[in-house]
Design an enzyme around this catalytic site. Structure first.
Site, PDB file in Angstrom:
ATOM      1  N   LYS A 112       0.831  -1.212   0.000  1.00 52.92           N
ATOM      2  CA  LYS A 112       0.000   0.000   0.000  1.00 52.92           C
ATOM      3  C   LYS A 112       0.863   1.258   0.000  1.00 52.92           C
ATOM      4  CE  LYS A 112      -4.443  -1.490   1.031  1.00 52.92           C
ATOM      5  NZ  LYS A 112      -5.732  -1.313   1.616  1.00 52.92           N
ATOM      6  N   LYS A 205      -4.836  -9.734  -6.393  1.00 53.90           N
ATOM      7  CA  LYS A 205      -6.143  -9.996  -5.779  1.00 53.90           C
ATOM      8  C   LYS A 205      -7.144  -8.942  -6.204  1.00 53.90           C
ATOM      9  CE  LYS A 205      -6.350  -7.514  -1.470  1.00 53.90           C
ATOM     10  NZ  LYS A 205      -7.594  -7.136  -0.883  1.00 53.90           N
ATOM     11  N   LYS A 208     -10.581  -3.228  -3.957  1.00 55.85           N
ATOM     12  CA  LYS A 208     -11.405  -2.023  -4.063  1.00 55.85           C
ATOM     13  C   LYS A 208     -10.623  -0.875  -4.667  1.00 55.85           C
ATOM     14  CE  LYS A 208     -13.381  -2.497   0.470  1.00 55.85           C
ATOM     15  NZ  LYS A 208     -12.319  -2.196   1.432  1.00 55.85           N
TER      16      LYS A 208
HETATM   17  N1  AQP Z   1      -9.903 -10.388  -3.275  1.00 56.77           N
HETATM   18  C1  AQP Z   1     -10.397 -10.796  -2.116  1.00 56.77           C
HETATM   19  N2  AQP Z   1     -10.801 -12.086  -1.979  1.00 56.77           N
HETATM   20  C2  AQP Z   1     -11.319 -12.519  -0.796  1.00 56.77           C
HETATM   21  N3  AQP Z   1     -11.466 -11.723   0.289  1.00 56.77           N
HETATM   22  C3  AQP Z   1     -11.092 -10.440   0.180  1.00 56.77           C
HETATM   23  N4  AQP Z   1     -11.110  -9.401   1.035  1.00 56.77           N
HETATM   24  C4  AQP Z   1     -10.604  -8.317   0.435  1.00 56.77           C
HETATM   25  N5  AQP Z   1     -10.241  -8.601  -0.829  1.00 56.77           N
HETATM   26  C5  AQP Z   1     -10.533  -9.916  -1.018  1.00 56.77           C
HETATM   27  C6  AQP Z   1     -11.618  -9.481   2.398  1.00 56.77           C
HETATM   28  O1  AQP Z   1     -12.669  -8.529   2.545  1.00 56.77           O
HETATM   29  C7  AQP Z   1     -12.689  -8.058   3.894  1.00 56.77           C
HETATM   30  C8  AQP Z   1     -12.771  -6.569   3.900  1.00 56.77           C
HETATM   31  O2  AQP Z   1     -11.613  -6.035   3.297  1.00 56.77           O
HETATM   32  P1  AQP Z   1     -11.074  -4.614   3.747  1.00 56.77           P
HETATM   33  O3  AQP Z   1     -12.149  -3.631   3.626  1.00 56.77           O
HETATM   34  O4  AQP Z   1     -10.453  -4.730   5.086  1.00 56.77           O
HETATM   35  O5  AQP Z   1      -9.989  -4.265   2.705  1.00 56.77           O
HETATM   36  P2  AQP Z   1      -8.762  -5.057   2.145  1.00 56.77           P
HETATM   37  O6  AQP Z   1      -8.546  -6.358   2.837  1.00 56.77           O
HETATM   38  O7  AQP Z   1      -7.593  -4.148   2.120  1.00 56.77           O
HETATM   39  O8  AQP Z   1      -9.283  -5.408   0.692  1.00 56.77           O
HETATM   40  P3  AQP Z   1      -9.675  -4.575  -0.566  1.00 56.77           P
HETATM   41  O9  AQP Z   1     -11.112  -4.849  -0.851  1.00 56.77           O
HETATM   42  O10 AQP Z   1      -8.722  -4.893  -1.627  1.00 56.77           O
HETATM   43  O11 AQP Z   1      -9.572  -3.055  -0.216  1.00 56.77           O
HETATM   44  P4  AQP Z   1      -8.449  -2.012  -0.560  1.00 56.77           P
HETATM   45  O12 AQP Z   1      -8.264  -2.008  -2.041  1.00 56.77           O
HETATM   46  O13 AQP Z   1      -9.045  -0.719  -0.035  1.00 56.77           O
HETATM   47  O14 AQP Z   1      -7.218  -2.452   0.160  1.00 56.77           O
HETATM   48  C9  AQP Z   1     -11.439  -8.595   4.575  1.00 56.77           C
HETATM   49  O15 AQP Z   1     -11.780  -9.687   5.396  1.00 56.77           O
HETATM   50  C10 AQP Z   1     -10.574  -9.046   3.427  1.00 56.77           C
HETATM   51  O16 AQP Z   1      -9.729 -10.120   3.782  1.00 56.77           O
END
Ligand code: AQP
Length: 340
Positions: A112, A205, A208
């Protein structure tokens, strides 16, 4: 007494089917057998700059998405992290027992921070020209979220597994320094869908904050958009599905189908082996839409009354605050901080 479950989702970007399959789908299942607390982790979202008006709207959107997914506020508590001040208070106390090297090793911090540096370079924005300390401290806040409620189980996607390891390390370190205080929580990953990959690049992966919206299917994407994204997904050079030699893109599409349908492995193999990729994608799109459309209908009903979600969040905060305040008081006493 039921064991306690805690998990959170950041109000950043568009919630996607990876978040749903990796985490939220499990939340809905667990709420019947455990005492569950689900949280919109807004303090995590501000570890990178968020437009204030957008963030405010996003917090309510995520809470409504939880409800649309099937979280029942009568049996599970739904809260916003910044609404319960004890999250930030405990985070500071835990920061003071966390070696900085533990945080610098976190792969999400490295990724990040690099992503944010690229963004700064591209946008040449002087005001934001540094990686905030919050990005480094993020896993300590996450540990505080979980340990605050003495949670036994934390359902997350695979990308958060390393942060959960760190939470356990922090809990154990605190317990050995100050005496048994925290429950050391267990990670719960789904058997399928723990790491949904990007549709346009199955090496990364689904995220968002992905550069391209074609990487993910948003939970609020119009059905035609969702279908188009799936039909454009990267596969590989083979003509058809071969279970003995699956490329990452095809494996990802099959994983998405299986996680939604909950078909066992042998049914997946019998049904899809030898299918052409165009047909596979059509079936994946149909399966995703069969969940997305009723989900979006429930979301529209829930958001028709703007005061409903706020009310759910208020009563969630009232329900969990005594647990949180109790933990902070115990931690303060153990550390020798001032309490009356
Ligand atoms: N690609 C994924 N596959 C399965 N699980 C996923 N999670 C995130 N991406 C995947 C799970 O969703 C929950 C919430 O995630 P978060 O809001 O804590 O953000 P994150 O883990 O950093 O994932 P994102 O969606 O990719 O957000 P950004 O881009 O903002 O970093 C968690 O339980 C996560 O494991």
């Amino acid at each position: 007494m039921k064991q306690r479950v805690f998990s959170g989702v950041q109000p950043s970007g568009h919630l996607h089917i990876g978040n749903y399959l990796g985490a939220i789908k499990n939340f809905v299942k667990l709420q019947h057998d455990y005492e569950c607390i689900f949280c919109v982790v807004d303090l995590h979202a501000i570890t990178v700059y968020q437009d204030p008006a957008e963030l405010k709207a996003k917090i309510l959107e995520i809470a409504a998405l939880f409800l649309a997914a099937g979280i029942d506020p009568k049996i599970a508590s739904l809260i916003v992290q910044s609404d319960v001040a004890a999250h930030a208070e405990l985070a500071w106390m835990l920061t003071c027992v966390t070696p900085i090297g533990w945080l610098q090793r976190m792969t999400q911090f490295k990724a990040k921070a690099a992503q944010w540096r690229d963004k700064i370079d591209t946008e040449q924005d002087d005001q934001l020209a540094s990686v905030g300390d919050g990005l480094l401290q993020y896993p300590v806040l996450m540990a505080a979220d979980i340990l605050l409620y003495q949670a036994h189980i934390v359902p997350v996607g695979d990308d958060q597994a390393q942060h959960l390891e760190l939470t356990r390390d922090i809990a154990q370190r605190f317990n050995s320094l100050y005496g048994d205080t925290f429950v050391v929580p267990a990670t719960k990953l789904p058997s399928v869908g723990a790491r949904v990959m990007g549709l346009d690049d199955p090496a990364k992966k689904m995220s968002k904050s992905a550069q391209s919206a074609n990487s993910y299917v948003g939970l609020l994407d119009p059905p035609a958009t969702a279908k188009k994204k799936i039909m454009r997904a990267v596969t590989d050079t083979q003509p058809a599905v071969d279970f003995d030699n699956l490329g990452p893109g095809v494996q990802n599409l099959l994983g998405i189908f299986q996680a939604f349908s909950e078909w066992p492995d042998d049914r997946m193999r019998n049904h899809f082996h030898g299918k052409r990729y165009g047909d596979l994608k059509k079936e994946v799109a149909e399966m995703v839409l069969s969940h997305l459309e009723p989900f979006q209908e429930r979301y529209r009903q829930i958001t028709a009354d703007p005061s409903y979600v706020a009310g759910v969040l208020r009563s969630g905060a009232e329900r969990v605050s005594p647990i949180a305040n109790d933990t902070v008081r115990t931690v303060k006493q153990r550390m020798g901080l001032y309490t009356e």
